[in-house]
Design a protein around this motif. Structure first.
Motif, PDB file in Angstrom:
ATOM      1  N   LYS A  61       0.840  -1.212   0.000  1.00 37.33           N
ATOM      2  CA  LYS A  61       0.000   0.000   0.000  1.00 37.33           C
ATOM      3  C   LYS A  61       0.864   1.246   0.000  1.00 37.33           C
ATOM      4  CE  LYS A  61      -3.765   2.188   2.597  1.00 37.33           C
ATOM      5  NZ  LYS A  61      -4.614   2.102   3.818  1.00 37.33           N
ATOM      6  N   GLU A  62       1.932   1.236   0.815  1.00 40.57           N
ATOM      7  CA  GLU A  62       2.815   2.399   0.883  1.00 40.57           C
ATOM      8  C   GLU A  62       3.545   2.630  -0.433  1.00 40.57           C
ATOM      9  OE1 GLU A  62       5.403   1.717   4.154  1.00 40.57           O
ATOM     10  OE2 GLU A  62       3.869   2.072   5.686  1.00 40.57           O
ATOM     11  N   GLN A  63       3.900   1.546  -1.114  1.00 35.56           N
ATOM     12  CA  GLN A  63       4.602   1.660  -2.394  1.00 35.56           C
ATOM     13  C   GLN A  63       3.630   1.711  -3.569  1.00 35.56           C
ATOM     14  OE1 GLN A  63       7.925   2.117  -2.709  1.00 35.56           O
ATOM     15  NE2 GLN A  63       7.971   2.178  -0.478  1.00 35.56           N
ATOM     16  N   ASP A  64       2.338   1.623  -3.266  1.00 35.43           N
ATOM     17  CA  ASP A  64       1.309   1.646  -4.311  1.00 35.43           C
ATOM     18  C   ASP A  64       1.520   0.514  -5.310  1.00 35.43           C
ATOM     19  OD1 ASP A  64      -1.017   2.531  -5.264  1.00 35.43           O
ATOM     20  OD2 ASP A  64      -0.297   4.427  -6.071  1.00 35.43           O
ATOM     21  N   GLU A  65       1.786  -0.680  -4.775  1.00 34.65           N
ATOM     22  CA  GLU A  65       1.998  -1.841  -5.617  1.00 34.65           C
ATOM     23  C   GLU A  65       0.958  -2.904  -5.279  1.00 34.65           C
ATOM     24  OE1 GLU A  65       5.941  -2.962  -4.662  1.00 34.65           O
ATOM     25  OE2 GLU A  65       6.878  -1.516  -6.014  1.00 34.65           O
ATOM     26  N   THR A  66       0.873  -3.922  -6.127  1.00 36.61           N
ATOM     27  CA  THR A  66       0.009  -5.058  -5.854  1.00 36.61           C
ATOM     28  C   THR A  66       0.873  -6.269  -5.552  1.00 36.61           C
ATOM     29  OG1 THR A  66      -0.079  -5.563  -8.207  1.00 36.61           O
ATOM     30  CG2 THR A  66      -1.857  -4.233  -7.313  1.00 36.61           C
ATOM     31  N   LEU A  67       0.411  -7.117  -4.638  1.00 31.82           N
ATOM     32  CA  LEU A  67       1.155  -8.323  -4.309  1.00 31.82           C
ATOM     33  C   LEU A  67       1.076  -9.311  -5.471  1.00 31.82           C
ATOM     34  CD1 LEU A  67       0.006  -8.868  -0.622  1.00 31.82           C
ATOM     35  CD2 LEU A  67       2.275  -8.204  -1.382  1.00 31.82           C
ATOM     36  N   PRO A  68       2.103 -10.152  -5.622  1.00 30.73           N
ATOM     37  CA  PRO A  68       2.064 -11.155  -6.698  1.00 30.73           C
ATOM     38  C   PRO A  68       0.866 -12.081  -6.536  1.00 30.73           C
ATOM     39  CG  PRO A  68       4.265 -11.004  -5.737  1.00 30.73           C
ATOM     40  CD  PRO A  68       3.355 -10.194  -4.859  1.00 30.73           C
ATOM     41  N   LYS A  69       0.363 -12.570  -7.667  1.00 32.33           N
ATOM     42  CA  LYS A  69      -0.767 -13.490  -7.615  1.00 32.33           C
ATOM     43  C   LYS A  69      -0.339 -14.805  -6.968  1.00 32.33           C
ATOM     44  CE  LYS A  69      -3.123 -11.739 -11.735  1.00 32.33           C
ATOM     45  NZ  LYS A  69      -3.608 -12.076 -13.106  1.00 32.33           N
ATOM     46  N   LYS A  70      -1.324 -15.487  -6.365  1.00 30.57           N
ATOM     47  CA  LYS A  70      -1.037 -16.773  -5.762  1.00 30.57           C
ATOM     48  C   LYS A  70      -0.695 -17.796  -6.837  1.00 30.57           C
ATOM     49  CE  LYS A  70      -3.702 -16.653  -1.457  1.00 30.57           C
ATOM     50  NZ  LYS A  70      -4.706 -17.384  -0.644  1.00 30.57           N
ATOM     51  N   LYS A  71       0.222 -18.686  -6.488  1.00 31.29           N
ATOM     52  CA  LYS A  71       0.565 -19.791  -7.376  1.00 31.29           C
ATOM     53  C   LYS A  71      -0.585 -20.797  -7.350  1.00 31.29           C
ATOM     54  CE  LYS A  71       4.650 -21.462  -6.680  1.00 31.29           C
ATOM     55  NZ  LYS A  71       5.702 -22.254  -5.995  1.00 31.29           N
ATOM     56  N   SER A  72      -0.846 -21.448  -8.474  1.00 29.17           N
ATOM     57  CA  SER A  72      -1.911 -22.447  -8.499  1.00 29.17           C
ATOM     58  C   SER A  72      -1.525 -23.628  -7.613  1.00 29.17           C
ATOM     59  CB  SER A  72      -2.150 -22.939  -9.929  1.00 29.17           C
ATOM     60  OG  SER A  72      -1.065 -23.734 -10.372  1.00 29.17           O
ATOM     61  N   LYS A  73      -2.549 -24.282  -7.048  1.00 27.11           N
ATOM     62  CA  LYS A  73      -2.283 -25.432  -6.188  1.00 27.11           C
ATOM     63  C   LYS A  73      -1.629 -26.568  -6.970  1.00 27.11           C
ATOM     64  CE  LYS A  73      -4.964 -26.863  -2.968  1.00 27.11           C
ATOM     65  NZ  LYS A  73      -6.108 -27.431  -2.228  1.00 27.11           N
ATOM     66  N   ALA A  74      -1.968 -26.675  -8.248  1.00 31.13           N
ATOM     67  CA  ALA A  74      -1.383 -27.739  -9.068  1.00 31.13           C
ATOM     68  C   ALA A  74       0.126 -27.538  -9.209  1.00 31.13           C
ATOM     69  CB  ALA A  74      -2.044 -27.766 -10.441  1.00 31.13           C
TER      70      ALA A  74
END
Length: 952
Positions: A61-74
């Motif tokens: 939030k402070e860096q105005d970024e988005t977290l990486p998407k979750k890896k698929s369970k597979a």
């Protein structure tokens, strides 16, 4: 007696029953305790995981970024790929070391069999899906690729343009039932996409250094190739291209690429001709690759793989000589690297000998070789985890490690961190089982918080093992005085036997090294990592195909890919040393002129040339030449990577015009996170203020009002005067802010242009595969959208999309489509942005800014072509208002009237890409185009639209 026996038996039986009950109770109690402990650990783990998630969310939030998407369970379970072998048979592979694929399961209908006893996946069939479990991850759902919905128009493994069979014949000479071959082919096509963008930008940057006006701009590098040998090129000087070439390689601006293409000074005519010939041959290779990826046909696109000796012919002397000079370029660079390693590293190695108690010749040799592989080959980057992240986690969290961040080590920090990273690297070399476990844990993690928890746990274990060596052996020796007085041990070159980089490589790898000379560090890493990934994928596919007894023989033009494993290794090596180029010698006056132009020199009583002559005259006292002004500009401007990028891809005078536009600067600053704005404000203004919205306005005033003359009184020499020190630091930070803002602006515009350039590359490639007759030059000149029209007619999308696309076909104009393509290929809109930027009403996004510049560029070209005779029909001009198709003139009027881009014009210009509906929408609609941007545009899109009756 019998009664006594029965009583005894009863007692013993009861005793046994009691003991069994006690054992069962003890076992249950033990299990209950273990379960309670497990639940406690799980609760603690989830609690810590929750805290980590909050930390990461706050930081993002402070860096105005988005977290990486979750890896698929597979993927977390270990599933790498699911391949179709035949229409009723599948193959599942799991992750091996690096990018390797391990054969895991064969699936025929409901029957699932393991390939061997090393299979790590557990798979059950559920008709349309499979349930896959790995070592730690359970019940991941995977789609069955053989289970297609009714009415599907694509067969399993079919590609988007329904040309799978044609592609397989083109690359392998036959068709296949499996879908492994077509996936391999698309990795080859991805290689061409990666090269297309990078080479086009390199060619533009070289042409740009000629600093020509719009009317004089010529695609010099695009003209070069293997058509003429050097002597013919020099003697005939067709179209004045030799004169342009000679001017370019003499230009001081070539110093921006380091010393490789730095013209020799005061040399003989013979030596100059040798240098000139070398440049011509290497630039000709760039020209070949650029034209092959931007304009190539089926045959010419394969030229990028055909630089090797097997393609040499006596009638093609330019190719032979170009390959010779390419070999020499690579060989000299690697030789320089290898021969200079021991000399440059002797003090570092001596410190390591003593810190690690390497006393014997055998131990010293082993350590030297490990250090070479660490420093030069950078093997630590291919372990499957980040040593740097482990080091940073140790310093941030482990007891006693905080001393490593003390300011007293600032002057030797790079040496300290390199030594610590090397020790961590050796730890895992000595304990490969721990490295394997860490890799498996990271692979099984599905989100960034889990990875962070794993790194924290691992960092604690590593620190416990290396703490004494770091704090007691390395830290005391990483000291300025100690290093200065250290007498290094003698080192024998034979210590490096068996590990040195080979001075020869595949011609393709050498060509990639040539490209890296013209790129900065991030661009080099992007290029090399993408290529390495594709070549390793291709090798992985080939290994799977061999194990499954599938054909792997390429057609002659693509035989290079049989060597994908070797080329991937060579590219990894190049990625390790490509940024270690020799810097150019001291900056010349021409570079100061560009620095002054970029920073906005204000003429007083002197012109810029005279002003710099006075400021830079050798022999004058510092008090008379600006108190170290020369060194200040070299260190903080000319040697800045931001400055080098701006002058490579922009014109310094034109970039200054952009920096003076308050609307543009306000937008770029708005796109920078608040925390960074606060940091910039405090460093430029002095103080420790908290964030305020007014900071952006203050920074915008600094940027738009900045001038080169503002720095002429900076005091560069060491001084005890705190006010002079503060003034110097403040001015350094102002320059950093100024260059960063312009860099962000130019970088984003070039990125957007690259996406359109790539779209044209793919459209023409796909059209040639689909039907070469439909996309020859004669057809292209008449209609750039002919392939999309033909494809949609045969394979129509849903009715709503089809109507929408056909309407845009009707609104499009064939002249503007050709002009748009030329604009993206030569970056015309960006190169001439200064002409249009003053008329823009406001800047809401990079997408909107880019399309306004493009549309204004097309409008200017229209006025130019209205007055220029058509070379095919001299009695008419290239275009006239009475021959305009679609709604082009109405789009022009909207752009003029509203000072922003026209959304419908974008959709009309993008119709050549409409055969690929997702790509067409992603390139035409701002919200889709910017969805991966760290700050997605959320305001009102001010692009103007035309509303027709059918729209209503």
């Amino acid at each position: 007696m019998a009664k006594k026996m029965r009583a005894k038996e009863k007692r013993e039986k009861k005793k046994e029953q009691d003991q069994a009950r006690y054992r069962q109770q003890a076992e249950e109690a033990k299990k209950a305790k273990e379960e309670a402990e497990r639940l406690k650990r799980e609760e603690a783990y989830q609690k810590e995981l929750s805290l980590i998630r909050k930390e990461q969310e706050q930081a993002a939030k402070e860096q105005d970024e988005t977290l990486p998407k979750k890896k698929s369970k597979a993927k977390a379970a270990g599933l790498k790929s699911t391949f179709t072998l035949t229409p009723d048979r599948l193959l599942m592979t799991s992750f091996g070391a690096g990018n390797a694929a391990l054969l895991d399961k064969h699936i025929t209908g409901e029957e699932i069999t393991s390939v061997d006893e090393n299979s790590i996946l557990s798979v059950t069939s559920q008709d349309a899906t499979f349930q896959v479990s790995g070592r730690t991850v359970k019940n991941a759902v995977v789609i069955n690729p053989l289970h297609l919905k009714d009415g599907s128009t694509r067969k399993p493994g079919d590609d988007l343009i329904h040309c799978r069979d044609k592609l397989e014949i083109m690359y392998f000479g036959r068709k296949f039932q499996d879908n492994i071959h077509i996936q391999l082919i698309y990795n080859i096509l991805d290689i061409e996409k990666v090269l297309a963008v990078q080479v086009n930008n390199i060619v533009f940057s070289l042409n740009n250094l000629l600093r020509r006006s719009e009317s004089e701009y010529t695609d010099l590098i695009g003209y070069l190739g293997f058509t003429d040998d050097y002597e013919t090129f020099r003697r005939k000087n067709r179209g004045g291209y030799y004169d342009l070439f000679s001017e370019l390689i003499r230009s001081p601006q070539m110093r921006y690429f380091g010393s490789t293409f730095l013209a020799p000074q005061k040399c003989s005519e013979e030596d100059w001709i040798k240098y000139e010939e070398k440049c011509y041959h290497l630039f000709a290779i760039l020209g070949i690759v650029r034209q092959a990826t931007a304009h190539g046909t089926k045959g010419t696109r394969a030229q990028i793989y055909k630089l090797g000796p097997e393609y040499d012919t006596r009638s093609d002397s330019c190719r032979v000589n170009a390959r010779r000079d390419l070999d020499t370029l690579y060989k000299e660079r690697v030789h320089e690297l290898n021969s200079g390693f021991l000399d440059k590293s002797k003090k570092d190695l001596t410190i390591l000998f003593r810190a690690f108690k390497a006393d014997s010749d055998h131990n010293k040799k082993a350590l030297v070789q490990e250090y070479y592989e660490f420093v030069v080959l950078k093997n630590y980057k291919n372990l499957g985890f980040s040593i740097r992240r482990l080091r940073e986690t140790i310093i941030a969290r482990e007891t006693g490690a905080d001393i490593l961040s003390d300011t007293e080590y600032d002057t030797v920090r790079s040496k300290l961190y390199r030594a610590m990273d090397f020790k961590i690297y050796l730890y895992y070399q000595e304990h490969p089982e721990k490295a394997k476990t860490l890799i498996e844990c990271l692979r099984a993690s599905t989100e960034e918080a889990e990875k962070e928890w794993i790194y924290r746990r691992e960092a604690s274990a590593v620190w416990n093992n290396i703490r004494d060596v770091i704090t007691k052996e390395i830290l005391p020796r990483i000291d300025g005085t100690y290093i200065k007085n250290l007498k290094p041990d003698s080192l024998d070159p034979e210590m490096l036997d068996g590990v040195l980089i080979s001075e020869t490589a595949h011609s393709f790898s050498e060509m990639i090294y040539l490209l890296t000379i013209f790129l900065d560090g991030k661009e080099i890493n992007d290029l090399l990592t993408q290529l390495i990934n594709r070549f390793e994928n291709i090798n992985s596919f080939l290994e799977v195909m061999k194990k499954e007894s599938l054909p792997t023989n390429f057609q002659k033009d693509y035989e290079i890919f049989a060597q994908s494993s070797q080329i991937a290794k060579e590219l990894r090596t190049i990625n390790s040393f490509a940024r270690m180029t020799q810097p150019a010698p001291a900056a010349k006056k021409a570079l100061f002129e560009e620095a002054a132009q970029l920073l906005g020199y204000l003429p007083k009583e002197k012109k810029l040339g005279q002003y710099l002559d006075d400021m830079l005259t050798p022999g004058q006292k510092k008090e008379e030449n600006g108190h170290g002004f020369r060194n200040f500009i070299i260190n903080n401007v000319i040697e800045s990577t931001r400055f080098k990028y701006l002058v490579r891809y922009g014109n310094p005078q034109k970039m200054r015009a952009l920096a003076s536009n308050r609307k543009v600067i306000d937008f770029v600053l708005k796109d920078i996170p608040d925390t960074q704005i606060t940091s910039y404000y405090n460093s430029c203004k002095g103080g420790k203020s908290s964030y305020s919205p007014d900071m952006r306005e203050s920074l915008a005033e600094i940027i738009t009002g900045l001038h080169f003359n503002d720095f002429e009184d900076v005091y560069q020499a060491n001084t005890d005067d705190s006010s002079k020190k503060e003034d110097k630091e403040r001015k350094k930070n102002i320059i950093r802010l100024y260059l960063t803002v312009l860099y962000l602006l130019l970088k984003n515009l070039i990125y957007i242009n690259s996406r359109y350039f790539l779209a044209f590359h793919c459209a023409e490639r796909d059209a040639m595969v689909y039907d070469s007759k439909i996309y020859n030059e004669d057809v292209l000149r008449k209609d750039r959208a002919c392939f999309s029209k033909a494809f949609i007619e045969k394979y129509p999308p849903n009715k709503r999309a089809e109507k929408y696309i056909k309407q845009n076909f009707e609104h499009a104009d064939t002249w503007s489509l050709r002009t748009f393509r030329n604009c993206t290929e030569h970056l015309n809109a960006i190169r001439n942005a200064d002409k249009y930027i003053g008329d823009i009403d406001s800047v809401e996004s990079y997408f909107a800014l880019y399309h306004y510049l493009v549309q204004r560029s097309i409008m200017d070209q229209f006025e130019h072509d209205k007055a220029k005779p058509d070379k095919d029909n001299p009695d008419t001009t290239i275009i006239s208002e009475d021959r305009v198709e679609g709604k082009l003139l109405q789009y022009f009027e909207l752009v003029r009237k509203h000072g922003t881009y026209c959304k419908d014009f974008v959709k009309a210009l993008n119709v050549p890409f409409a055969y690929n509906l997702p790509r067409y929408k992603n390139l035409s609609i701002q919200e889709l185009f910017d969805r991966n941007h760290y700050r997605p545009y959320s305001g009102r899109d001010r692009g103007m639209e035309l509303k027709s009756e059918e729209d209503s």
